[in-house]
Design an enzyme around this catalytic site. Sequence first.
Site, mmCIF file in Angstrom:
data_model
loop_
_atom_site.group_PDB
_atom_site.id
_atom_site.type_symbol
_atom_site.label_atom_id
_atom_site.label_comp_id
_atom_site.label_asym_id
_atom_site.label_seq_id
_atom_site.Cartn_x
_atom_site.Cartn_y
_atom_site.Cartn_z
ATOM 1 N N TYR A 849 0.802 -1.355 0.230
ATOM 2 C CA TYR A 849 -0.089 -0.240 0.022
ATOM 3 C C TYR A 849 1.005 1.253 -0.167
ATOM 4 O O TYR A 849 0.142 2.026 -0.911
ATOM 5 C CB TYR A 849 -1.030 -0.179 0.702
ATOM 6 N N LEU A 850 1.770 1.440 0.531
ATOM 7 C CA LEU A 850 3.091 2.131 0.491
ATOM 8 C C LEU A 850 3.776 2.074 -0.826
ATOM 9 O O LEU A 850 4.640 1.698 -1.365
ATOM 10 C CB LEU A 850 4.232 1.930 1.547
#
Length: 890
Positions: A849-850
């Site tokens: 997600y990052l």
Amino acid sequence: MSADISMSSDDDQPLAPRPGPSKPNGRLVTNGKTNGKVDSDSAMSEDDDIPLSQSTRTKSEPATPQISSRKRKQAPVYSSSSDEDTPLASTPLKGAKSKSAAVPLPGALQATTVPAAAVNGNGRAKKAAKKEESDYEQETPQPKKRATKTQRQPPKKRTKKGEVELESEDDEPIAVKSGVKKRNVKKEEVAESSEDEKPLKKAKKPPAKRAKKEEVDDESSNSKPKKGKAKKEENGDAPVKKGRKKKEEEEEEVFRWWENQDDADGSIKWNTLEHNGVYFPPAYEPLPKNVKMKYDGKSVDLPPESEEVAGFYGAMIETEHAKDAVFNKNFFTDFLDVLKQHPPRDGTKIKEFARCDFRPMFDHFEAEKEKKKALTTAQKKELKTERDKLEGPFTHCSLDGRKEKVGNFRVEPPGLFRGRGEHPKKGALKIRVRPEDVTINIGEGVPIPKPNVPGKWKKVIHDQTVTWLATWTENVNGNHKYVFLAAGSSIKGQSDMMKFEKARELKKHVDVIRKDYTADLKTKVMKDRQRATAMYFIDRLALRAGNEKGEDEADTVGCCSLRCEHVTLEPPNYLIFDFLGKDSIRYYNKVAVEDQVFKNIKLFKENKNDDDDLFDRVDTAPLNRHLASYMKGLTAKVFRTYNASITFQEQLDQGTPEKGSVVDKLKAYNHANRMVAILCNHQRAVPKTHEQSMGKMREKLRGLKYDRMKLRHALFTIDAKFKKNKKYNEDESDLDDEGIVEHEELTKVKEIEKAEKKFQKDNEKLAADGKSPQPESVLKERKDEIEAEFKKLKKERGTKKHEMKRERPTEKIEEAIEKIDDKIRTFKFQMEDREAGKEVALGTSKINYLDPRITAAWCKKHDVPIEKLFSKTLLTKFPWAMEVDEHWKF
């Protein structure tokens, strides 16, 4: 700090307060609690990969969620917005080739695998460069500036003096720059690729830019270096490490896919594809005749097919799974089915689970484990070599003439399904996958591989619009399994980049979307009001969209599939969420919401039962179609990626100290990572080895303090004036006489064990070389030395004196004490991080997600070695992200 950490002392520096705001970008970061457990077998093992963290997590709620066990009413199954398990590019785009969502990356002329020096910007590598002008170039080349002739000269290799200090084996730079001037090339492109990227065979050069590795002169490569010294290359200046000799003799190529993004979104994913299929596990080997399961206390003679299934359970009787009633029921049901086809050869009728005894099998398996542990290093190495030889042909494929690494090339062996959380099918039998179950995807006209076990492929296809190499359907849940390329491959890298670029694109539209759904919170159209409220939760709480579940699946929900029982109203404006999310992880959160949202939830719950849908007019498919009207390709999942990355970027910008040590900056980084993990409800079960690991860390911390004490006493022995120095005159407050004795005794035992292992290993080497082993007297002499050394330490107890093995000036001793003080401070921080992060999966957000470019840019800007945050695996997975400059922002 947790009570588990007992090594803090009065003389240690206090840790810095937690940086960063509590409400990033308007998203709801609450004081609510999340709690849940992931099946220990499925949870990520992160003890070694979790970066240092700062914030201490709030105390967890009770582990057992109070969630209704009632099943949902049967409803139509709608398509899910979650595409985590969907094969890459499985659906071709309509029409002509669309333009890639990826943007040009600054510094794209560097190598695929970037040295730590290039990643770390102006960090330690820059300091080394000041000492030696021949070190690597530290600045990322700017594409707009044309390099001069002098600038285009290949950089000289780093000598030992200028090498970057490595923290561990995992911190070793992925590649070292080397280069020679290439003919007919305007710009120098220098790279060193890994063994994985060598072409399988000579093929036509694909229409993409490549960086060719330097060729080492034959005479230079064949000459033997002098013992203890690195060999120097013919051109001159850099020593060649012995371990890299072979790689530097070979010509390798790196496919820089991010420089050729024109066809990234096209329907054709490859032109040529050649591979060797998948690796099937070996056939079952029957147990020794004296190892039998028992029924009513009597041994049962099972045929191999039934014995194998019994063994699956026998190996697990000491685990938590064997104590689970659902697990046992499902196993025994499937075991009885197998017994019908392959009954016991002695006629035993097995009817009741309670009368079965699998202990003999368990004892046999445990004995085999002990035998493997007892193998010598040479024997273990030999077994690994044999295994690698068998699996070698399946680890790589040839994609468009390039050698690419295959990810999950091994077919999962048969066993018992463990599931995650309260899965209704845990314990069910996973049957053996055979070639007749597997469809392979391969290029047309290339040789069709033969399976490594008897059988023929179910089907052979030539589909260039998909990126999987093989597929089959597993029998427990009917899920499709796929074999893809490895995480560091060009295709997977393109998918990752486009995912994060899609999330970045949402920045342009998010304000309009928020304005619209905020207005729709008051609309009179119930369908639109429910949709707006669901979007509010997806945006502000980073909830997954959710979709309908079948009766045979775990009772997990997302935003759109919430039931009335999952959300409780607490005036004036609090909502309490309590449900099982993905992987049966409990989501529990008490959060303050806008008044209109509170009113809407109250309205939606009117005249409904607890098991009725909260959003009875909202489904994931229509919701994603609505989102796509704002931006092409926008789904609820993109919101989750966007909110995770934007929160991370904001927390780093606001919480990172401009001036501070690497440890202080790592605190800020990991606080930001923890904020995202809490926002996304990324949890894990407490590792089984957590307490053991913490115990070892406490012992190591005590050892550091013991070493500090001995150095102080050495100063006192040399010059008594140091006793008056406030810096040295106070004892380590938590290192008492009992702790000293215990530490010395444990250290002595370890030293003796170390000497015995070294003696055994040296004799193994001598035997391998055909030489006579060392006599036992050598080992006895070493043990006597250790005993004498610790007798001397025993005499020194309480005297505040210590004689060092070799004389050292007081300045050197003082420097050593300062270094130990830094180590103690850092190690205490690591212990706090380990304790605080035992239930938070920081790696999940970092991997999925990052945006990795946030981390790469942050490391360059703040002079933090990226190896402290990204493992070798992540550096290989995200080579494209390493090329951004320090000013890049999500």
